[in-house]
Design an enzyme around this catalytic site. Structure first.
Site, PDB file in Angstrom:
ATOM      1  N   ASN A   1       0.873  -1.176   0.000  1.00  0.00           N
ATOM      2  CA  ASN A   1       0.000   0.000   0.000  1.00  0.00           C
ATOM      3  C   ASN A   1       0.904   1.217   0.000  1.00  0.00           C
ATOM      4  O   ASN A   1       1.630   1.450   0.972  1.00  0.00           O
ATOM      5  CB  ASN A   1      -0.905  -0.003   1.237  1.00  0.00           C
ATOM      6  CG  ASN A   1      -1.844  -1.196   1.256  1.00  0.00           C
ATOM      7  OD1 ASN A   1      -2.370  -1.597   0.218  1.00  0.00           O
ATOM      8  ND2 ASN A   1      -2.047  -1.777   2.421  1.00  0.00           N
TER       9      ASN A   1
ATOM     10  N   HIS B   1       6.716  -1.272   3.411  1.00  0.00           N
ATOM     11  CA  HIS B   1       6.565  -2.668   3.819  1.00  0.00           C
ATOM     12  C   HIS B   1       5.724  -3.438   2.812  1.00  0.00           C
ATOM     13  O   HIS B   1       4.854  -2.871   2.157  1.00  0.00           O
ATOM     14  CB  HIS B   1       5.903  -2.759   5.204  1.00  0.00           C
ATOM     15  CG  HIS B   1       4.605  -2.008   5.295  1.00  0.00           C
ATOM     16  ND1 HIS B   1       4.544  -0.645   5.496  1.00  0.00           N
ATOM     17  CD2 HIS B   1       3.314  -2.424   5.216  1.00  0.00           C
ATOM     18  CE1 HIS B   1       3.286  -0.263   5.544  1.00  0.00           C
ATOM     19  NE2 HIS B   1       2.505  -1.318   5.366  1.00  0.00           N
TER      20      HIS B   1
ATOM     21  N   GLN C   1      -1.962   3.315   2.954  1.00  0.00           N
ATOM     22  CA  GLN C   1      -0.744   3.123   3.765  1.00  0.00           C
ATOM     23  C   GLN C   1      -0.898   3.848   5.090  1.00  0.00           C
ATOM     24  O   GLN C   1      -1.144   5.058   5.115  1.00  0.00           O
ATOM     25  CB  GLN C   1       0.498   3.650   3.028  1.00  0.00           C
ATOM     26  CG  GLN C   1       1.779   3.415   3.824  1.00  0.00           C
ATOM     27  CD  GLN C   1       3.044   3.892   3.108  1.00  0.00           C
ATOM     28  OE1 GLN C   1       2.984   4.511   2.044  1.00  0.00           O
ATOM     29  NE2 GLN C   1       4.175   3.610   3.702  1.00  0.00           N
TER      30      GLN C   1
END
Ligand code: 5GP
Length: 114
Positions: A87, A100, A94
């Site tokens: 994301n 990540h 996000q």
């Protein structure tokens, strides 16, 4: 200096996490709010907020993260199928500004994603 993200605190062992993989460059741990039977967060130890902040010097690191995900999938016995999600930015959902990957497995996934 901006405050540490929750993922940086996990890297620094300031808050606990169920770590499933670690090497010099990256760390992987179980998501606290899993969206599938297997939901692992894979992060570089280097603090990169998101893809927009990637630099040419990070090219090898990104490749390394994918090799790590392959290892984690093998280790967890999910090599036959898993989904990798990133994301990127608030419009994509996000929440933690430390780049990540979500590694998800153990159920059927729809396409297109929600
Ligand atoms: P994002 O929405 O930024 O792509 O995903 C952030 C993810 O981090 C979410 O799935 C959320 O459940 C997970 N997360 C947030 N805080 C923590 C935490 O303190 N520990 C762990 N293990 N996962 C977290």
């Amino acid at each position: 200096m901006s405050p540490k993200t929750v993922f940086k605190k996990i890297i620094d062992r300031e808050i606990p996490a169920e770590i499933v993989y670690e090497d010099q460059e990256c760390l992987a741990f179980k998501d606290i709010n899993p969206q599938a039977p297997i939901h692992v967060i894979v992060i570089p130890k280097k603090e990169i907020p998101n893809l927009e902040e990637l630099r040419e010097e990070d090219e090898a690191l990104i490749g390394h993260l994918f090799i790590a995900m392959q290892r984690i999938a093998q280790q967890m016995g999910i090599s036959t199928g898993y989904r990798v999600v990133l994301n990127n930015g608030p419009d994509a959902g996000q929440e933690v500004m430390h780049m990540h990957f979500h590694l998800l497995a153990g159920r059927k996934f729809d396409w297109p994603p929600g």
